[in-house]
Every structure is written in C-alpha cells, then in structure tokens.
Design a protein around this motif. Sequence first.
Motif, PDB file in Angstrom:
ATOM      1  N   HIS A 293       0.829  -1.213   0.000  1.00  0.00           N
ATOM      2  CA  HIS A 293       0.000   0.000   0.000  1.00  0.00           C
ATOM      3  C   HIS A 293       0.864   1.264   0.000  1.00  0.00           C
ATOM      4  O   HIS A 293       0.613   2.216  -0.760  1.00  0.00           O
ATOM      5  N   LEU A 296       2.524   1.889  -3.402  1.00  0.00           N
ATOM      6  CA  LEU A 296       1.566   2.387  -4.391  1.00  0.00           C
ATOM      7  C   LEU A 296       1.215   3.846  -4.123  1.00  0.00           C
ATOM      8  O   LEU A 296       1.108   4.666  -5.050  1.00  0.00           O
ATOM      9  N   CYS A 323      -5.769   8.978  -9.620  1.00  0.00           N
ATOM     10  CA  CYS A 323      -6.118   7.649  -9.124  1.00  0.00           C
ATOM     11  C   CYS A 323      -6.769   7.716  -7.751  1.00  0.00           C
ATOM     12  O   CYS A 323      -6.764   8.753  -7.076  1.00  0.00           O
ATOM     13  N   LEU A 325      -7.075   5.116  -4.172  1.00  0.00           N
ATOM     14  CA  LEU A 325      -6.516   3.929  -3.514  1.00  0.00           C
ATOM     15  C   LEU A 325      -7.329   3.596  -2.270  1.00  0.00           C
ATOM     16  O   LEU A 325      -7.465   4.420  -1.368  1.00  0.00           O
ATOM     17  N   LEU A 346      -6.915  -0.408  -6.323  1.00  0.00           N
ATOM     18  CA  LEU A 346      -6.309   0.748  -6.995  1.00  0.00           C
ATOM     19  C   LEU A 346      -7.114   1.079  -8.249  1.00  0.00           C
ATOM     20  O   LEU A 346      -7.253   0.239  -9.145  1.00  0.00           O
TER      21      LEU A 346
END
Length: 445
Positions: A293, A296, A323, A325, A346
């Motif tokens: 995590h 990312l 994005c 998450l 994601l």
Amino acid sequence: MLHIEKGKYKQQNVTKTLNNEAFENLEPQETYKYLGFEQNTSLNHSHIKQQLKKKYKQRLTLVLKSKLNAKNIIKAVNTYAIPLLTYSFGIVKWSDTDLTELNRVNRTKLTEHRKLHPNSCIERITITRKEGGRGLVDIQTLHNTQIQNTSLHQAITKADKGYTPLNLHQNDIQENTETNTIQHKKDIWARKTLHGSHYNIMQNPHIDTQLSYKWLHSGQLFPETEGFVLAIQVKVIATKNYRKYILKEKIETDTCRKCHQYPETIEHITGGCKLLAGTDYTDRHNTAAKIIHQELALKYGLIQTQTPYYNYTPETILENENCKLYWDRTLHTDKTIICNRPDITLLNKTQKHTYIIDIAIPNDSNIVQKETEKIEKYTPLATEIKEVWKQEKITIVPIIMSVTGITTKSFKQHLKTIDLPLYIHTNIQKAVILKTTTIVRKFMQ
C-alpha cells in the motif's frame, strides 16, 4: 644440527663454524619447525592434529561469539577458521574419522552458540545459500578435493619415497571416500521423511527457488533467527506432535495447547490455529499489505514521505486527480457478492483500469493453490466492478508468499502488473519471516 642417514637418526660430533660457533646436535625427541610444522626424522601426525584442532576450536568460538549477521558469521568461519586446517591438507595425514569429527565440531559449536537447531538437517548446513543451505564449507569435501584434484600434489606424493620426513608415498591419503557433491547432499536431504518435506515443496515447478531463498542468500538476519527459520521449514520445532511421534515422548495428547481442537504441528502454529487468526496471523498479513500500500501511495503521489512499514498506518481512502486507492474497504455492487472486500483496490482514473490486490500468507504446502483460490474468489467482484464503475479493464493481482518466505514464479509478474520494483519482495519476505518466528516463539513459550 640433525644428521640422518638412510632415514635414521645418527649422533654426530659438535660442529664449529669459521667463527668458532658451535652447533649442538638435535636430540631424537626434539623437533624443529619447518614451514609451520614441527618435525624430526618424521612428523608426529597425532600431536600436530591435536594442536590444529585446539587452535581451530579457539578461532571458531571467537567467530561465533561475534555480533556478525548470519551470512558474515559463516563467511568468517570459512575464511578465518577453516584455512588453519587447509594449510595442513596434503602434509598431515587426516583420516575420514578426523574430518568427520571436525564437521561435527562445527555443528556442535553452532548449536552451543544458538546458531543452529540441534535437530536441523545436517546436509543443509554445507549446501550453498542460493540452494537453501547455510554455505558452511564441508571440511571433509574440501580436504578430499584438494588432495585428489591437485596434479602437483599427486606427482610429489608418487615421488616422495623417503626423500623427506613426510614420506608422502607411504602415507598416501588419496584413499579417502569420494567427495560429497552438492547434488549428493541434496539427494540425501530429499530422502529424509521429515526434513525432505521442505525440499520436495521446493521442487514444485511453480516455485521460484531464487526468490524463495533470497532472504537466505542476503543473510541479513541474526544467526539465531536464521537457524530458527530453517528449523521451522524442516519441521523440527518441539511441538506436541513432534514430541509424541518423532521424539517418542510419553505425553497424553498432541492437541493444540491454544485451541484444543487440532494436532499441534508446526503448520498448525504458523497458519492453522483459529485463536491466532484474528490477532497474530492478521498482523503478519497486514504487515505485508502495508508495504504494498505504501509503495503504491508513493508511486502515485498520494503521500509524500516514506515511513518504516511497522509505523505506517494506511488511510482508508487516498485520492488525487489521477487515481484512487482503497485500503481494506468493502466495494458495493448491484448484485450481492460475498467476497467484496479485497485488501487493496487501486483505481486508475486516466486509464479506467482497476486493480484488485489481495495478499495471502499461507503455509508452505498451500502456496500454489492459494494463488488460484484468490483469482477464483475475486472474479465475480471483478465482473461487477467493471460494469458498475464503467471500467475498461479489471485486473486481479494476488500477492502470495508462504510463512517462511517461499515464493511462486508468478510473483515477479504480479509486481510488474502493478508496476512495483522487485525489492518490494525482499522487504515483504523479511517482514513475514520475522513475524512468523515471533508467532512460533510466543506460542512455544
């Protein structure tokens, strides 16, 4: 001065030099040192071996008392202690019994300093780290290789018929047993009922041996921890089941001391006890998930600073213009989906591509089928998400690693799918192994 005629000691008068310096005769019981070895008309092999063994044990103990990590402590034994013996190979007559005893001294000292479990696989100690061993030099193999494979030594041995006090032709030591190759040791390891279970798991074509033993090759753990992990892999931890059926101790039952439902095997402790599922197993699982995590989040600019994984607390939702998450969040769909809460989700807004990432830390024997289970488990969710979120593509990414760090060949591809570097594997592997050893130690206490 020493006078020898036809190989026998001969008393001579005291000789004087031009400067009237007197040279006393060397008595039959006295010795002189030549190239490091005390000799007279011959070598006292027993006395020399006794001295070498004593010095070797001193050096070995000195190394094992150091604070070096697992790999360096073995390297120190190989480069500081063992060369003391190597110098004597080909000169001092070492029998197979002597060499076997020296290998036994290595194991005894390692066990004495808590660097080796007493019931660990013997062959594995001298197998290279890349192949799942600890990389300690096999003294017997080293001796035989140095003697048998050196043409110069063979020529000298053949020619020395009483020319030197060594008399190598008479004490020809090339009749030792054949050198034990790495493959021969691995074959012995594989045939062992208990120890061989780990070796047979590693022969699965889906297992990546190089990645699975990455932690062992890097050798950054404490030697005690490394030895403990290897003991877990070959199932020699003193669980109730092991004590009852392997050690043949008289205990009433082998059921788990925690849940009292299943036999207390090492697999049960590392990944099968229901009372540990919500605490220790979850903590180990979340540790691996946090590493993924955070990487990312850093990659997509959702967070700016990196913190140690054990201090990292993931946010439930992180989002920017590119994005989104999710961390351990239920994904709502029109249809009822049972498995709708992956570890990490994601959502790439620009590419309309969603990644469903789920982590699992199964026992060694379950690692291959666990990956298939994860894909089947989240396929219905992926189908629904594609329709509800209007996505062009949904990818299920299972991140699977066993409790002792065994990794499948697809692990690299899964990291590549979410565009993460390979060093993530090393971080996850080390974290998982440390958590597993903590679980087992706490359970056994």
